[in-house]
Design a protein around this motif. Structure first.
Motif, PDB file in Angstrom:
ATOM      1  N   LEU A  26      44.744  29.082  16.663  1.00 50.79           N
ATOM      2  CA  LEU A  26      44.814  29.011  18.120  1.00 50.79           C
ATOM      3  C   LEU A  26      43.991  30.114  18.775  1.00 50.79           C
ATOM      4  O   LEU A  26      43.345  29.896  19.798  1.00 50.79           O
ATOM      5  CB  LEU A  26      46.271  29.119  18.584  1.00 50.79           C
ATOM      6  CG  LEU A  26      47.142  27.888  18.360  1.00 50.79           C
ATOM      7  CD1 LEU A  26      48.595  28.226  18.651  1.00 50.79           C
ATOM      8  CD2 LEU A  26      46.663  26.735  19.231  1.00 50.79           C
ATOM      9  N   LEU A  27      44.005  31.296  18.187  1.00 45.63           N
ATOM     10  CA  LEU A  27      43.256  32.410  18.760  1.00 45.63           C
ATOM     11  C   LEU A  27      41.748  32.164  18.733  1.00 45.63           C
ATOM     12  O   LEU A  27      41.010  32.713  19.549  1.00 45.63           O
ATOM     13  CB  LEU A  27      43.599  33.713  18.036  1.00 45.63           C
ATOM     14  CG  LEU A  27      44.951  34.317  18.400  1.00 45.63           C
ATOM     15  CD1 LEU A  27      45.316  35.436  17.430  1.00 45.63           C
ATOM     16  CD2 LEU A  27      44.948  34.832  19.828  1.00 45.63           C
ATOM     17  N   LYS A  34      42.727  34.108  28.932  1.00 47.25           N
ATOM     18  CA  LYS A  34      42.890  35.469  28.412  1.00 47.25           C
ATOM     19  C   LYS A  34      44.376  35.805  28.242  1.00 47.25           C
ATOM     20  O   LYS A  34      44.774  36.394  27.241  1.00 47.25           O
ATOM     21  CB  LYS A  34      42.227  36.470  29.350  1.00 47.25           C
ATOM     22  CG  LYS A  34      42.336  37.898  28.864  1.00 47.25           C
ATOM     23  CD  LYS A  34      41.692  38.878  29.821  1.00 47.25           C
ATOM     24  CE  LYS A  34      41.898  40.295  29.312  1.00 47.25           C
ATOM     25  NZ  LYS A  34      41.424  41.283  30.242  1.00 47.25           N
ATOM     26  N   THR A  35      45.195  35.402  29.194  1.00 52.83           N
ATOM     27  CA  THR A  35      46.630  35.690  29.136  1.00 52.83           C
ATOM     28  C   THR A  35      47.267  35.007  27.928  1.00 52.83           C
ATOM     29  O   THR A  35      48.047  35.630  27.196  1.00 52.83           O
ATOM     30  CB  THR A  35      47.327  35.230  30.432  1.00 52.83           C
ATOM     31  OG1 THR A  35      46.732  35.894  31.540  1.00 52.83           O
ATOM     32  CG2 THR A  35      48.813  35.529  30.393  1.00 52.83           C
ATOM     33  N   LEU A  36      46.932  33.753  27.711  1.00 49.99           N
ATOM     34  CA  LEU A  36      47.486  33.026  26.571  1.00 49.99           C
ATOM     35  C   LEU A  36      46.995  33.631  25.260  1.00 49.99           C
ATOM     36  O   LEU A  36      47.759  33.801  24.313  1.00 49.99           O
ATOM     37  CB  LEU A  36      47.124  31.545  26.647  1.00 49.99           C
ATOM     38  CG  LEU A  36      47.686  30.653  25.544  1.00 49.99           C
ATOM     39  CD1 LEU A  36      49.211  30.789  25.444  1.00 49.99           C
ATOM     40  CD2 LEU A  36      47.306  29.211  25.795  1.00 49.99           C
ATOM     41  N   ARG A  37      45.730  33.995  25.215  1.00 51.80           N
ATOM     42  CA  ARG A  37      45.161  34.617  24.016  1.00 51.80           C
ATOM     43  C   ARG A  37      45.884  35.933  23.705  1.00 51.80           C
ATOM     44  O   ARG A  37      46.223  36.214  22.559  1.00 51.80           O
ATOM     45  CB  ARG A  37      43.671  34.852  24.227  1.00 51.80           C
ATOM     46  CG  ARG A  37      42.903  35.209  22.995  1.00 51.80           C
ATOM     47  CD  ARG A  37      41.425  35.356  23.308  1.00 51.80           C
ATOM     48  NE  ARG A  37      40.796  34.130  23.757  1.00 51.80           N
ATOM     49  CZ  ARG A  37      40.379  33.165  22.956  1.00 51.80           C
ATOM     50  NH1 ARG A  37      40.543  33.273  21.662  1.00 51.80           N
ATOM     51  NH2 ARG A  37      39.798  32.088  23.429  1.00 51.80           N
ATOM     52  N   GLU A  38      46.152  36.736  24.744  1.00 50.50           N
ATOM     53  CA  GLU A  38      46.871  37.997  24.556  1.00 50.50           C
ATOM     54  C   GLU A  38      48.310  37.751  24.086  1.00 50.50           C
ATOM     55  O   GLU A  38      48.818  38.476  23.230  1.00 50.50           O
ATOM     56  CB  GLU A  38      46.866  38.812  25.852  1.00 50.50           C
ATOM     57  CG  GLU A  38      45.501  39.389  26.189  1.00 50.50           C
ATOM     58  CD  GLU A  38      45.442  40.012  27.567  1.00 50.50           C
ATOM     59  OE1 GLU A  38      46.396  39.862  28.357  1.00 50.50           O
ATOM     60  OE2 GLU A  38      44.416  40.654  27.859  1.00 50.50           O
TER      61      GLU A  38
END
Length: 56
Positions: A26-27, A34-38
């Motif tokens: 997923l990453l 950006k928020t979801l990745r973090e």
């Protein structure tokens, strides 16, 4: 009893590794915010901590 605990530990380690692989996949998805990745990175870090604890 020890054999059962060993089997559970192996199952836990395998499950953690599987979840970690899913998170890494997923990453790598370029379409994530950006928020979801973090958030996914924080979850991945927690999975790493669980993995360390499961190794005793």
């Amino acid at each position: 009893m020890r054999e059962f605990e060993d089997e559970r530990q192996i199952a836990l380690i395998n499950l953690i590794a599987e979840v970690r692989r899913d998170l890494e996949s997923l990453l790598r998805d370029a379409g994530l915010s950006k928020t979801l990745r973090e958030s996914l990175a924080m979850i991945a870090d927690k999975m790493d901590a669980l993995n360390d604890l499961s190794h005793g």
